[in-house]
Scaffold this active site. Structure first.
Site, short mmCIF file in Angstrom:
data_model
loop_
_atom_site.label_atom_id
_atom_site.label_comp_id
_atom_site.label_asym_id
_atom_site.label_seq_id
_atom_site.Cartn_x
_atom_site.Cartn_y
_atom_site.Cartn_z
N ASP A 71 50.56 -75.75 -52.26
CA ASP A 71 50.13 -76.72 -53.25
C ASP A 71 49.33 -75.96 -54.31
OD1 ASP A 71 49.49 -79.36 -54.32
OD2 ASP A 71 47.48 -79.04 -53.51
N ASP A 126 46.79 -77.60 -57.08
CA ASP A 126 45.47 -78.09 -57.47
C ASP A 126 44.55 -78.24 -56.26
OD1 ASP A 126 46.24 -78.29 -60.19
OD2 ASP A 126 47.33 -80.12 -59.69
N ASP A 166 45.37 -78.84 -49.75
CA ASP A 166 44.03 -79.39 -49.61
C ASP A 166 44.02 -80.87 -49.30
OD1 ASP A 166 43.09 -81.08 -52.41
OD2 ASP A 166 44.92 -79.90 -52.48
#
Length: 224
Positions: free
Chosen positions: A8, A10, A184
């Site tokens: 991922d 961001d 995250d």
């Protein structure tokens, strides 16, 4: 066997949300209405963090904003955005993690819900060849129309897009010795659940709880 490493973007490889920061950049530079755009941008960001975001609604908002500008002007704006916002946010530990997988000969890709216009230059800056991201429609002159091509690359959509991309590569997910995914967010639990080595990276509270319960490793790139 070759291994796969998916990331991922961001709050995983970057300690910021590039999509939200792009909106903040547009407000700061006077490219959009500072009150109404910021209100909607912040509202969508809170929905994302809460896991209630409608990805199509958000992408239509984001891509509709991009469609207001000629492509040449957009590209110049993005170059400024990279210099002022993104490049200072690319930190050594994120680069080192990527380099670890690249040097090992793994197939490495970034998979993000943020659109390709915003993220393609970021992937290049990180040295990652493969990017799976929401695709903005372009007209014959390369200008963005404000429409989305295909389905969003978020939630379960990341699983769909990963399988489609791997079909193009010629190796299915189960054809790799190991498949890693670093994220995250609890929004990425669908893809984290189908790889052999999920890594909760700078995890939010919901993902941290889920990962701990399942025995997934927790990695903190930015606050150790």
């Amino acid at each position: 066997m070759k291994n796969l490493a998916l990331f991922d973007l961001d709050h995983t490889l970057l300690p910021i949300d590039s999509d939200h920061e792009w909106g903040e950049f547009l407000v700061r530079t006077g490219a959009v209405d500072p009150v109404e755009f910021k209100r909607r941008n912040d509202e969508f960001f809170e929905q994302y963090k809460a896991g209630t975001l409608d990805p199509v609604e958000y992408l239509e908002f984001a891509l509709g904003t991009l469609a207001r500008f000629p492509r040449k002007e957009l590209d110049a704006m993005h170059a400024q955005f990279m210099a002022e916002v993104i490049e200072p946010a690319i930190l050594p530990r994120a680069r080192a993690l990527l380099r670890q997988h690249i040097d090992a000969g793994d197939l490495v890709a970034i998979i993000t819900a943020t659109n390709r216009f915003v993220t393609a230059p970021i992937a290049r800056a990180l040295g990652v060849e493969h990017l799976i991201a929401a695709v903005p429609e372009e007209d014959a002159d390369g200008n963005l129309t404000g429409k989305l091509v295909g389905v969003p690359t978020s939630g379960a959509g990341k699983v769909t897009h990963t399988h489609a991309w791997l079909a193009q590569v010629g190796t299915p997910l189960d054809g790799f010795g190991r498949s890693h995914f670093y994220s995250d967010s609890h929004n990425d639990i669908p893809l984290l659940s189908v790889v052999t080595h999920p890594v909760a990276t700078n995890p939010n509270a919901v993902l941290a709880t889920h990962a701990t319960r399942l025995g997934w490793p927790l990695l903190h790139l930015f606050n150790d």
